[in-house]
Design an enzyme around this catalytic site. Structure first.
Site, PDB file in Angstrom:
ATOM      1  CG  HIS A 143      28.933 -32.440   0.030  1.00 53.98           C
ATOM      2  ND1 HIS A 143      29.715 -32.578   1.160  1.00 53.98           N
ATOM      3  CD2 HIS A 143      29.798 -32.175  -0.972  1.00 53.98           C
ATOM      4  CE1 HIS A 143      30.980 -32.401   0.845  1.00 53.98           C
ATOM      5  NE2 HIS A 143      31.059 -32.148  -0.447  1.00 53.98           N
ATOM      6  CG  ASP A 173      28.540 -33.801   4.141  1.00 59.96           C
ATOM      7  OD1 ASP A 173      27.794 -34.325   3.299  1.00 59.96           O
ATOM      8  OD2 ASP A 173      29.485 -33.053   3.835  1.00 59.96           O
ATOM      9  N   GLY A 246      36.423 -31.447  -4.898  1.00 55.38           N
ATOM     10  CA  GLY A 246      36.734 -32.743  -5.504  1.00 55.38           C
ATOM     11  C   GLY A 246      37.424 -33.668  -4.524  1.00 55.38           C
ATOM     12  CG  ASN A 247      41.052 -33.101  -2.122  1.00 57.27           C
ATOM     13  OD1 ASN A 247      41.559 -32.091  -2.579  1.00 57.27           O
ATOM     14  ND2 ASN A 247      41.695 -34.259  -2.075  1.00 57.27           N
ATOM     15  CB  SER A 248      34.042 -33.519  -0.935  1.00 56.17           C
ATOM     16  OG  SER A 248      34.149 -32.143  -0.689  1.00 56.17           O
ATOM     17  CG  LEU A 300      20.602 -33.574  22.983  1.00 59.20           C
ATOM     18  CD1 LEU A 300      19.698 -34.090  24.101  1.00 59.20           C
ATOM     19  CD2 LEU A 300      22.010 -33.288  23.521  1.00 59.20           C
ATOM     20  N   GLY A 301      19.231 -33.033  19.540  1.00 63.27           N
ATOM     21  CA  GLY A 301      18.691 -31.783  19.014  1.00 63.27           C
ATOM     22  C   GLY A 301      19.286 -30.551  19.655  1.00 63.27           C
ATOM     23  CB  THR A 303      24.408 -26.666  18.335  1.00 62.95           C
ATOM     24  OG1 THR A 303      23.515 -26.940  17.253  1.00 62.95           O
ATOM     25  CG2 THR A 303      25.804 -26.409  17.787  1.00 62.95           C
TER      26      THR A 303
END
Length: 504
Positions: A143, A173, A246-248, A300-301, A303
């Site tokens: 992101h 991500d 901003g740490n991301s 796999l799809g 959760t």
């Protein structure tokens, strides 16, 4: 006092003073000789005598390991600036609806947008990353760079470089970018599986534009699941080291100076609750992104969530270790080959599963097209389901809203239990909360400091089941919640995805 006595007293005082002087001199000489002997002994074994300077005497923080970690790691932590061109609508002409202009110039004079024009303007953002190889590969969050037209990387030493995208994985991500430079510092990658709850960690990044900021905390928990609209990730490390926007993409570093996580998310309304992607997960994805520009691991799809005591009690699950499927993506391999919500996975590919992270790692260790046996418990019965894994590029479920109600909007009555106020689902609630469910009970309020608030329920959640009983009416809710249950397990839909919330 006569002269004889005075002379005698003075002699005695002189003797006492002389004795004290002899004792002091002897002690000083003994200390000196002992010091010489210790120094000689140290010299014989190759040790240097310890000297204490005024500066070190005043340094009460000498020996703090964080200082060394920061000095070694900071040069490899980078600031990422991105620029994305977006369309902006300019103000429409104020004379668009004026009859005078319409009469003389016609309706089409101002164009389709009423005279307003669109223009491209740069949208800028900041994030963090860290260099993992001398070739200039940088690991960060997807992101941070997703959709960016320009990416600029700034090092601690002030050098600035244009970076290019190597590969992205929106599912987890993660992204890899690269810069071309010489003498690049790197930070070593550790083992997030070996990381323990309570272990000290350091976060380095660029929060809110404050470059190379350092925060310290501990690993608060492992295997956390975060779920929001179009975001579903299992296995997060939770930390109380301060993380801000901003740490991301910045590193979470253990006391050995190794990266154990990638700082990714925060709970904005809380203090000391941040989340990092385990580095072991990132290693696998990073290899694929560098080699192929995409992730070629199997998909796999489904959760999965950790088994909790409440789930075991409420759903009468015959095992205490494993991982429960909380959601199955439509048209995924999991759905195609028969895995269902509520199945408890105990083995993947013949290997035991203790938690949700084990399932994720086991799947990611296989390639697309691999046939993998899943040993599960369903309704208390043990069975094996063989699944041929799909391509991870198909991992994002289509963004389709459920069909709206065909009936007239109506307001339902509200019932409150455990501080949770629920109402029967209706079109008004679907519109208000932008729901993707048309059934179940909608949470319309959660009392602060209530049990419901403590367990993470929020307004807009849709409760589909409680203790395996479907929730369609207020009567269903009152009946199940009014019973004397030791544990309560709720199946909740949030943002179109389902998860289990268990309450002791």
């Amino acid at each position: 006092m006569d002269r004889g006595k005075m002379v005698s007293m003075m002699k005695k005082c002189g003797i006492a003073v002389a004795g004290a002087a002899i004792l002091f001199a002897g002690g000083a000489f003994g200390s000196y000789m002992a010091g010489r002997q210790i120094a000689a002994k140290n010299a014989a074994v190759g040790e240097q005598p310890v000297t204490t300077t005024a500066a070190s005497a005043q340094d009460v923080y000498s020996g703090n390991p964080i200082v060394g970690i920061v000095k070694r790691s900071s040069p490899a932590v980078v600031n990422i600036d991105t620029e994305t061109m977006v369309k902006e609508q300019q103000m429409a002409n104020p004379f668009q609806d004026d009859p005078f202009f319409k009469e003389f110039f016609g309706d089409g004079f101002f164009g389709d947008n009423g005279g307003g024009k669109t223009r491209s303007v740069p949208q800028r953002a900041k994030g963090s990353g860290f260099i993992v190889s001398k070739e200039g590969y940088i690991l960060t969050n997807n992101h941070v760079v997703d959709g960016a037209d320009k990416i600029k990387v700034t090092l601690l030493d002030g050098r600035t470089f244009d970076a290019k995208k190597i590969g992205q994985d929106p599912t987890f991500d993660l992204a890899v970018i690269q810069i071309k430079a010489k003498d690049l510092p790197t930070v070593p990658l550790g083992d997030s599986n070996a990381t323990q709850v309570g272990e000290w960690v350091t976060a380095i990044g660029n929060p809110l534009g404050f470059e190379n900021s350092v925060t310290v905390g501990v690993i608060s928990a492992k295997n956390r699941t975060l779920q929001a609209e179009d975001v579903n990730f299992q296995g997060f490390l939770q930390t109380d080291a301060a993380i801000n926007p901003g740490n991301s993409g910045g590193p979470l570093i253990d006391m050995n100076g190794n990266v154990v996580g990638i700082n990714t998310a925060i709970v904005p309304y809380a203090q000391g609750i941040g989340f990092a992607i385990p580095i072991n997960m990132a290693k696998q994805i990073m290899e694929d992104l560098i080699k192929h520009g995409e992730v070629r691991r199997g998909w796999l799809g489904a959760t999965v969530q950790p088994l909790t005591h409440s789930l075991v009690e409420s759903y009468k699950i015959p095992v205490k270790e494993g991982s429960i499927i909380s959601d199955v993506v439509k048209d995924s391999p999991a759905e195609k080959y028969g895995l269902q919500r509520g199945d408890v996975i105990v083995k993947v590919g013949g290997k035991d599963v203790k938690n949700a992270e084990d399932v994720v790692f086991a799947v990611r260790n296989h390639l697309s097209g691999d046939k993998v046996p899943f040993e599960i418990y369903r309704d208390g019965k043990k069975m094996t389901v063989d699944v041929t894994l799909g391509d991870i590029k198909g991992s994002k479920a289509p963004k389709e809203l459920s069909s709206r109600f065909g009936t007239k909007p109506s307001e339902s009555k509200v019932s409150t239990k455990m501080g949770i106020s629920v109402s029967e689902n209706n079109s008004n609630l679907v519109d208000r909360y932008r729901l993707k469910e048309t059934k179940g009970l909608v949470v319309v309020g959660v009392d602060q400091n209530s049990e419901g608030a403590r367990y993470g329920l929020r307004a807009g959640d849709v409760i589909l089941e409680v203790n395996k009983q479907k929730m369609n009416t207020i009567e269903d809710w009152n009946r199940v919640m009014g019973a004397k249950n030791k544990s309560v397990a709720m199946l909740v839909s949030r943002g179109g995805q389902t998860l289990f919330i268990s309450v002791e």
